[in-house]
Structure formats: C-alpha cells, structure tokens
Design a protein around this motif. Structure first.
Motif, PDB file in Angstrom:
ATOM      1  N   TYR A  23       0.829  -1.295   0.067  1.00  0.00           N
ATOM      2  CA  TYR A  23      -0.015  -0.023   0.521  1.00  0.00           C
ATOM      3  C   TYR A  23       0.887   0.776   0.584  1.00  0.00           C
ATOM      4  N   ALA A  24       1.992   1.719   0.800  1.00  0.00           N
ATOM      5  CA  ALA A  24       2.925   2.724   0.556  1.00  0.00           C
ATOM      6  C   ALA A  24       3.383   2.518  -0.563  1.00  0.00           C
ATOM      7  N   GLU A  25       3.597   1.699  -1.147  1.00  0.00           N
ATOM      8  CA  GLU A  25       4.200   2.235  -2.499  1.00  0.00           C
ATOM      9  C   GLU A  25       3.338   1.977  -3.746  1.00  0.00           C
TER      10      GLU A  25
ATOM     11  N   SER B  45      -1.469  -5.512  -3.807  1.00  0.00           N
ATOM     12  CA  SER B  45       0.014  -6.026  -3.505  1.00  0.00           C
ATOM     13  C   SER B  45      -0.112  -6.616  -5.023  1.00  0.00           C
ATOM     14  N   ILE B  46      -1.319  -7.345  -5.786  1.00  0.00           N
ATOM     15  CA  ILE B  46      -0.978  -7.511  -7.116  1.00  0.00           C
ATOM     16  C   ILE B  46      -1.113  -6.132  -8.361  1.00  0.00           C
ATOM     17  N   GLY B  47      -1.225  -5.026  -7.683  1.00  0.00           N
ATOM     18  CA  GLY B  47      -0.997  -4.266  -8.786  1.00  0.00           C
ATOM     19  C   GLY B  47       0.475  -2.991  -8.213  1.00  0.00           C
ATOM     20  N   VAL B  48       0.952  -3.698  -7.591  1.00  0.00           N
ATOM     21  CA  VAL B  48       2.625  -3.328  -7.379  1.00  0.00           C
ATOM     22  C   VAL B  48       3.516  -4.041  -8.188  1.00  0.00           C
ATOM     23  N   ILE B  49       3.332  -5.286  -8.316  1.00  0.00           N
ATOM     24  CA  ILE B  49       3.823  -6.194  -9.182  1.00  0.00           C
ATOM     25  C   ILE B  49       3.741  -5.330 -10.850  1.00  0.00           C
ATOM     26  N   ILE B  50       2.090  -5.111 -11.208  1.00  0.00           N
ATOM     27  CA  ILE B  50       2.186  -4.906 -12.379  1.00  0.00           C
ATOM     28  C   ILE B  50       2.968  -3.668 -13.233  1.00  0.00           C
ATOM     29  N   LEU B  51       2.367  -2.705 -12.557  1.00  0.00           N
ATOM     30  CA  LEU B  51       2.891  -1.282 -12.460  1.00  0.00           C
ATOM     31  C   LEU B  51       4.625  -1.249 -11.866  1.00  0.00           C
ATOM     32  N   ARG B  52       5.041  -1.932 -11.921  1.00  0.00           N
ATOM     33  CA  ARG B  52       6.557  -2.116 -11.648  1.00  0.00           C
ATOM     34  C   ARG B  52       7.165  -2.203 -12.708  1.00  0.00           C
TER      35      ARG B  52
ATOM     36  N   PRO C  46      10.421  -9.199  -6.016  1.00  0.00           N
ATOM     37  CA  PRO C  46       8.856  -8.781  -5.915  1.00  0.00           C
ATOM     38  C   PRO C  46       8.213  -9.528  -4.815  1.00  0.00           C
ATOM     39  N   VAL C  47       9.268 -10.477  -3.884  1.00  0.00           N
ATOM     40  CA  VAL C  47       8.906 -11.839  -2.443  1.00  0.00           C
ATOM     41  C   VAL C  47       8.071 -11.175  -1.921  1.00  0.00           C
ATOM     42  N   VAL C  48       7.584 -10.010  -1.618  1.00  0.00           N
ATOM     43  CA  VAL C  48       6.856  -9.132  -0.177  1.00  0.00           C
ATOM     44  C   VAL C  48       5.722  -8.712  -1.054  1.00  0.00           C
ATOM     45  N   PRO C  49       5.174  -8.326  -2.116  1.00  0.00           N
ATOM     46  CA  PRO C  49       4.299  -8.764  -2.739  1.00  0.00           C
ATOM     47  C   PRO C  49       3.239  -9.934  -2.845  1.00  0.00           C
TER      48      PRO C  49
ATOM     49  N   VAL D  94       0.090 -11.485  -0.637  1.00  0.00           N
ATOM     50  CA  VAL D  94      -1.147 -12.403  -1.624  1.00  0.00           C
ATOM     51  C   VAL D  94      -1.724 -13.825  -1.192  1.00  0.00           C
ATOM     52  N   GLY D  95       0.112 -14.843  -0.779  1.00  0.00           N
ATOM     53  CA  GLY D  95      -0.458 -15.711  -0.325  1.00  0.00           C
ATOM     54  C   GLY D  95      -0.536 -16.265   1.231  1.00  0.00           C
ATOM     55  N   PHE D  96      -0.343 -14.631   1.824  1.00  0.00           N
ATOM     56  CA  PHE D  96      -1.152 -14.845   2.598  1.00  0.00           C
ATOM     57  C   PHE D  96      -3.074 -14.429   2.795  1.00  0.00           C
TER      58      PHE D  96
END
Length: 501
Positions: A99-101, A412-419, A435-438, A442-444
């Motif tokens: 969310y912060a990113e 969290s998925i959006g962070v990966i896509i936007l990167r 990308p481990v944290v995003p 999602v997994g949790f």
C-alpha cells in the motif's frame, strides 16, 4: 481505433497521469467549465498532515475489532488467538508495504479501487470497489454494534439502567433492532457533512483517548494475569488459529483507510507511506499486548458471548465498577472515532467511482461550501445504519474480512504489474524484497480467505451478483473510458475529413 470487444472494455486501464490530474483538479476540463458529475472548480482540499493522517490510520485500526473481537475469536482458537493476531499482523504488514508504494505512486482517493483501475483494468476495479464498499460499510456496522454494547455497559455501571433489550440488538426472539448503533451512524454522518477538517481534528483527539484506555486495560489486566489460563495453548488446533485469524483480520482495515485520503493529504508521496507504516507499528504492538493481557486474565472459555468484554474483565479483576466504567467511556468515544473514519473512507470510494462514471454522476458531486460529498455521506449513513440495526455482529465481522482480504490482494498484485508497466513512474517509497514481499502478501491473504465461514462466501456472492448487475447495467456504458472510446472514431473521422477536404 480502440477495440470494441467485451474483453478489451473490461481490461481497459486508466492512466496514472489521468488519476493524478483529476485529484489535483486538472482532469482535462476547460477553465470555467463544469467537471463531469461535479461543480465547476470544486475538488477535494489538501488539508491533512502526517500526524493527522497517522491518526486516521490508528483511529480506523485500533478499535475496529479489538474492543469486541476477542469475544468472537477466542472461542475459535483458545489462548492461541495470540498467534492469530500475529498471523493477521504479518499479513497486514506485508500488505502495508505494498500500500505504501502504491499510495506514493498514485496519491489519489479511492484506495485499491483506483490502484486496480490503473493496473488490472476497469472490470477488476469495479469488483474491487464492491469489495471495498463491503469492507467499509459492513465494518462500520459491526463497529456501531460494539458501541451499543459499551454504551449499555456504561449506563448500567453509572446509573443502574439499561437500554431496553428490544432496542439493543439484531432481530431475534428478544430484540427488535439496535437503536444505539443507528444513532451513532447518524451522529457520524452529521459531522462528516460539516467537513473533513473538523472530522480529522475530532478523530485525532479521540485517538489519544483510545490509546490511553487500552494501556489502562493492559496495565490492570496484567495484575490479574495467570499463566494457567494459557494452557492448553492450542486446544482447538491450528485450524482454529486460522479461523480466528481470518475473522479478526478486518481489524487492520485502518491501513486501507489511510490511502482513501490521498487527495486531501499534504505532500502525499512522502506522507502516505510514512503514515501507513506508523499506523501498522503502533496498532500491532497494542493488539498483541491487549490479547495477551486479556487471555491471561480470564479463562478462554468465558469469552464466548461476553458483551463489552474488555470492560467486564476489568470489573472482574478489580471487583470494582470504576475501572470498567472508565474503560466503557473511553470505548464509547474511541468507537465513535473509528466509525467516523470508516464511513469517511467509504464516501471517498463512492466519490472516485462516481467521478469515473462507474456510478451515477450524483456520487461525484461535492458541496461548494464544505468540499465534501454530502450525497455519498447520506447514502452510506442509511445503508450502514440499516446493517447495524438489523444484522448480528459475528456475521458483519466475517463479511468485512472477506472484502478486506480481496482488496489487499489486489493492491499487492498491482505493485507487481505497475513495476512492469511503468518502471519509471515516480515512487516516494518502494517495497523492499520485491517481488517476494508482494507475492507473500497475496499468499497470506488467500490463506486467511480460506479460513472464513461458508455463510461469508454466500454473502460475498450476493454482493458480487449485485456488482455485476450494476456494472453491466450502468458502469460499462457510462465510464469515462467508454466515453473516450466512443469519441475517438469521431475525432479520427474529423481528422480524415480535414485531410481529404
């Protein structure tokens, strides 16, 4: 020419530049012309600083569940509910970084709805918007029900009177409806209609009260701590820990509420991520301490069905009414501030959806006097009040968790896509360990979703059906991106005529 297929329309994305331009009041509208769905030159005002925004996050998170969640979660996990809080906190922490990113890259109102529109497309964004409305609206109702319990406790301790049983709970053989919860929602809506600046000041003051009374509970409860209450630690197995973690996760939605204020924050690229992280650290420490103190002070079997549970624990430990009465007063004030923030967040999501044309234009209108979405506040107040008056607390809590976890996963998925799609987009904060944290986030979230009760999924399915009807009946035809698609062939034809003319 833009594609006219259904798939293309569902996947069309809103440019980040457009989202930010609209948030600054520069959404491509000619000077002096009225904005789509709104009034000329009126947009949300940037009046919130770091500590005020952190107060919004802390105010929406601490107390969203901690005042009553032990009474619904402990019977599922026993003393191991402490692990449930840890699991929920880890999930919230991973998501908070995402969310912060996103908040620093796309500092606008609308929270994960706006982030999904920029990364996953219009269809997903509308679905996320429905989840957020579930999350905020239903959680506000659950919180209002808890407020009624503590109000009743205070009236009993201070004056020896109680609200008539028929008017203090969801309909069953004894109760008619929850009148105090309904009154709380009405008071909050009146304050929000007056303006966000006044609302934020009230919330900031109440956050301090909230932290003080929780520290009071921890201090007194620890004097009655018995290690024997922690054994057996996991009487209902790891499955019970998962169920409890899934149920209490909605207690962390304050992190989401921070991002809904994106258009009203000073220096948002710096302020938003800092406020999210500050909120997470403060609330996680207090949650775990309250859970540990409460479990140590009272056998876990006694939590089931206990109303105004934290106040009751204080009364049982001290044998006196004044600590419980002080706590009940603090809870009454604190829960008021939580309801204020959560309803505030929902009105801003409706505003963003209305501005995008996904909902009728009325939802994008702001009061020229206060700069607030008055219509949205009234609509939300009616719906939240109805849920609070007529739906039981445990049902409301689980539905909130479902909406929250879905929204958090999308971010969290959006962070990966936007990167990948916009690597050069300015970001005031970047997720460490990408990308481990995003992916872990999602997994949790998925893990906790699977722990929810079957009735929760049925309620979610009903909300999804309603969302599909509204989107295909209105949103897909009236969205701003649809209007731009329809205008594009006309513009191309005009250019062609000019060239051949």
């Amino acid at each position: 020419m833009a594609s006219n297929t259904l798939g293309a329309r569902l996947l069309r994305r809103k440019p980040v530049s457009s989202l930010i331009a609209e948030s600054e009041g520069h959404g491509g509208v000619p000077s002096g012309a009225p904005e789509e769905g709104g009034r000329s030159g009126i947009h949300l005002r940037r009046s919130i600083g770091l500590w005020q925004l952190s107060s919004i996050g802390i105010g929406a998170t601490i107390g969203t569940g901690i005042f009553f969640v032990l009474n619904t979660a402990v019977p599922s996990a026993g003393p191991a509910v402490i692990l449930s809080f840890v699991i929920a906190a880890v999930t919230a922490g991973l998501t908070a970084l995402c969310y912060a990113e996103m908040a620093s890259a796309i500092p606008v109102s609308g929270s994960s709805y706006s982030y999904a529109y920029a990364t996953l497309g219009e269809g997903v964004a509308f679905g996320v918007g429905i989840c957020l409305l579930m999350e905020y609206g239903v959680s506000a109702s659950a919180i209002a029900v808890s407020w009624a319990e503590y109000l009743n406790k205070f009236l009993d301790l201070a004056f020896g009177v109680k609200i008539p049983e028929q008017l203090s709970g969801a309909p069953d053989g004894t109760h008619w409806f929850n009148l105090p919860a309904l009154l709380l929602v009405a008071m909050v809506c009146v304050l929000l209609v007056r303006g966000v600046s006044e609302s934020v000041k009230v919330n900031a003051a109440m956050v301090g009260i909230k932290i003080l009374i929780l520290l009071l509970f921890i201090g007194v409860a620890l004097t009655g701590f018995h290690s024997g209450n922690l054994t057996p630690f996991m009487p209902l197995g790891i499955g019970g820990v998962q169920v409890a973690a899934s149920s209490i996760f909605f207690s962390f939605i304050g992190l989401d509420a921070v991002s809904t204020a994106g258009e009203e924050v000073k220096n948002p690229r710096r302020t938003l991520p800092l406020a999210i992280i500050i909120s997470l650290v403060v609330v996680t420490l207090l949650y775990i301490l309250v859970a540990l103190a409460g479990i140590g002070a009272q056998p876990w079997q006694q939590f089931d069905g206990q109303e105004a549970g934290l106040a009751q624990i204080l009364q049982d430990i001290t044998g006196q009414s004044w600590p419980a009465m002080v706590f009940a007063v603090g809870a009454i004030l604190s829960i008021f501030s939580i309801t204020l923030v959560v309803i505030y967040g929902q009105t801003r999501i409706l505003y963003s959806m209305g501005r995008d044309g996904m909902l009728p234009k009325r939802f994008a209108q702001l009061s020229p006097r206060t700069g607030t979405p008055v219509w949205n506040t009234l609509v939300v107040g009616v719906l939240v009040g109805a849920l609070a008056a007529f739906i039981p607390l445990d049902v409301l809590a689980d539905i909130t968790s479902l909406g929250t976890l879905i929204a958090f996963s999308v971010v969290s998925i959006g962070v990966i896509i936007l990167r990948r799609t916009q690597p050069d987009l300015p970001r005031g904060f970047k997720v460490p360990g990408y990308p481990v944290v995003p992916l872990l986030s999602v997994g949790f979230c998925v893990y906790l979703i699977t722990g929810l009760h079957a009735d929760t999924f049925r309620a979610g399915a009903i909300a999804l059906v309603v969302g599909v009807i509204v989107y295909f009946g209105y949103g897909i035809k009236h969205s701003k991106l649809e209007q731009q698609r329809e205008e594009q062939p006309e513009q191309e034809s005009a250019v062609a005529d000019a060239e051949t003319g």
